[in-house]
Enzyme design. Structure first.
Site: not given
Ligand code: NAD
Length: 454
Positions: A226, A261
Site C-alpha cells: 500500500e 496517502c
C-alpha cells in the site's frame, strides 16, 4: 534509537533497536505459537480484538498525546485517528465470522464443495508513521482475526505508538507469542526481509515498496504493498457553493499537514469557477492556526520528518522557476521544529515536480481546465493510482469521469476518506492488493478447496 519531538526537536526518549538475533528469537516465538492461536475459535479472537478497541477508547488521551508528541499531529487529529481506528476494528470484528468461516459452495449428488480460509501463518507488517493506528490496524487486526501471528514493525517515527499498541493488544488477550513488535528503522526492516515469513504487508513509499517487493519475490510468499499517491481532484462548473467546496477540498489537501496517502495532491478547476475557487481556497488556507500541536485549535503542526522540508522547498522552487504563481506560503517557518507554511501554487503545469511527484506535505498546485475531457486527461497523467475525486452537482457526470480514472478509489463530492466496508487499494505505483472490506479480511488467508464425496 532517539525519538524526537518534531514540534520542538527535543529528544523524547531513547529506545533499544532490535538486532538480527532478537528478531530471530521473536520470529521463533511467533512460529511456535501460531498454530495455537489458529485453534482459538474465531468468536474468541473477535472478542479479544473488541476488547483491544475498548482499551484504546479508555486510554485515548494518553495515546493521542504520545502520537502527537512523536509525529507532530495536532492533538484533535490524533484523537480523530484513534476514534477512526475503533470504527475500523468494529467493522472488521463484526464481519470476521461471516467472511473467514468455511463456506459450502455446492452440495450435489453426495459431493460437497467447500472453501476453508486458512491463515497464512506468521506475517510481517512493515508500516508507515502518518496514521500508525489506521494503517497498522488495516493489517494486524484482520491478520490476527484470521488466525495469523504478526511481527509488526512500526515506522521509526511512530515507535512509541507501536509499543503502546503492543501493550494494549496483550492486555486485551492477544497471546504474548502471537504478536511481536520489531523496533527500529530501515536496517531492522531489511533484516525482516531476510527472515522466513509467510507473507509481507507493507505500507509506505513507492521507493521502499518496490524494493521490498523485489527482495521478497524469491520467497514465493504473499507480498502486498500500500504505497503513495498523487491524488487528483476536479471541480466542475456546475457546483453551487464554491466557498464550501473550496473549504472542504482545502481540508482534503492539508489535513494532517498533507501527510496522508490519500491527501488531495493536485487540483483541477473548471475555468468558469476557477477565480472564485482560488480566492476562497486561499482565504481558507490563510485562516488556519499554525502552532504547537498540543495546543487546542491548531490545524497545522510541524511536519514529522525534517528531510521533507528540503523536498517541499525544491518542489516550490522548481514550480516558481517554471512560471508558477505563489498564492500563499512557500517556505519553512522560522521557529524551532519542522514547520512549513501551508502553500498554494497556481499557474502550474505537468512539467513541474509539484504536479508529478508525491509532496506529502502542505503544498498544493491548482490548475485551470476548459472541460471534463481536459480534466480527465490531466487526472490520468500520473504514475500513481490511489484515489481521485470529482465535485459536481451531477452524480452521473461525476461517475462517468471517475470510471475513466485508473485509481483504486473514486470520490464524488468528498475526498481524503477511507471506509472499513470498502476495499482500500492502489494501482500502478500506489501498490496492489487490498486491505479493509471483506477482501481485506480474506487477504490474510489461503483459501483451501475441499471436494468431499459422501
Ligand atoms: P517509507 O517507505 O520511508 O517507510 C515505511 C516503512 O518501511 C518504515 O517502517 C521503514 O522503517 C521501513 N523501511 C524503510 N526502508 C526499508 C528497507 N530498505 N527495507 C525494509 N523496510 C524499510 O514510508 P513512510 O515515510 O513511513 O510513509 C510515507 C509513505 O507511505 C507515503 O508515500 C505515503 O503515501 C505512503 N502511505 C500509503 C498508505 C496507503 O494505504 N496506500 C498509507 C499510509 C502511507
Amino acid at each position: 534509537m532517539q525519538i524526537i519531538n518534531p514540534a520542538t526537536e527535543e529528544i523524547i526518549k531513547e529506545v533499544k533497536e532490535d538486532t538480527k538475533e532478537s528478531l530471530f528469537e521473536k520470529l521463533e516465538l511467533l512460529r511456535g505459537n501460531q498454530p495455537e492461536w489458529q485453534k482459538v475459535p474465531i468468536a474468541e479472537r473477535v472478542k479479544v480484538l473488541k476488547k483491544f478497541s475498548d482499551l484504546i477508547e479508555k486510554n485515548i488521551e494518553d495515546l493521542a498525546l504520545t502520537l502527537t508528541t512523536e509525529v507532530g499531529k495536532p492533538l484533535q487529529q490524533s484523537r480523530n485517528e484513534i476514534n477512526g481506528a475503533r470504527k475500523r476494528i468494529k467493522w472488521l470484528a463484526e464481519n470476521a465470522e461471516k467472511y473467514l468461516s468455511a463456506e459450502t459452495m455446492t452440495f450435489e449428488e453426495g459431493m460437497e464443495e467447500k472453501i476453508v480460509y486458512e491463515p497464512l501463518g506468521v506475517v510481517c507488517n512493515i508500516s508507515a508513521w502518518n496514521y500508525p493506528y489506521l494503517v497498522g490496524i488495516n493489517v494486524f487486526v484482520p491478520a490476527l482475526l484470521a488466525g495469523n501471528a504478526v511481527m509488526y514493525k512500526p515506522s521509526e517515527y511512530a515507535t512509541l505508538t507501536g509499543l503502546k499498541i503492543e501493550k494494549l493488544l496483550k492486555e486485551a488477550g492477544v497471546p504474548e507469542k502471537s504478536f511481536q513488535v520489531a523496533v527500529g528503522g530501515r536496517e531492522v526492516g531489511e533484516q525482516l526481509l531476510d527472515l522466513p515469513f509467510d507473507g509481507y504487508f507493507f505500507t509506505g513509499s513507492y521507493k521502499t515498496g518496490k524494493y521490498i517487493y523485489e527482495r521478497v519475490a524469491p520467497k514465493m510468499v504473499v507480498c502486498q504493498c500500500e504505497l503513495g499517491g498523487k491524488d487528483p481532484l476536479y471541480v466542475a462548473d456546475d457546483i453551487t457553493d464554491i466557498k464550501a467546496v473550496a473549504a472542504g477540498t482545502a481540508d482534503g489537501a492539508f489535513y494532517n499537514n498533507g501527510q496522508s496517502c490519500c491527501a488531495v495532491e493536485r487540483i483541477y478547476i473548471h475555468e468558469k469557477v476557477y477565480d472564485k475557487y482560488v480566492e476562497e481556497f486561499t482565504k481558507e488556507v490563510n485562516s488556519w492556526k499554525v502552532g504547537l500541536p498540543t495546543e487546542e485549535g491548531i490545524y497545522i503542526g510541524p511536519l514529522t520528518r525534517k528531510g521533507q522540508i528540503d523536498l517541499l522547498t525544491q518542489q516550490i522552487e522548481d514550480a516558481l522557476r517554471q512560471g508558477a504563481t505563489l498564492e500563499t506560503g512557500g517556505k519553512r517557518i522560522d521557529r524551532g521544529g519542522y514547520y512549513f507554511e501551508p502553500t498554494v501554487l497556481t499557474n502550474v503545469n505537468h512539467d513541474m515536480a509539484v504536479m508529478k511527484d508525491e509532496s506529502f506535505g502542505p503544498v498544493i498546485g491548482i490548475m485551470k481546465v476548459q472541460n471534463d475531457e481536459e480534466a480527465i486527461r490531466f487526472m490520468q497523467d500520473t504514475e500513481y493510482g490511489l484515489t481521485a475525486a470529482v465535485y459536481s452537482s451531477d452524480k452521473a457526470r461525476a461517475e462517468k469521469i471517475l470510471e475513466q480514472i485508473n485509481a483504486g478509489t473514486g470520490y464524488w463530492n468528498c475526498c481524503d476518506r477511507v471506509s472499513p466496508a470498502l476495499p482500500w487499494s492502489g494501482r500502478k505505483h500506489s501498490g496492489f492488493g487490498a486491505t479493509l472490506s471483506h477482501t481485506g479480511l480474506r487477504t490474510f488467508t489461503k483459501p483451501k478447496a475441499f471436494h468431499l464425496r459422501s
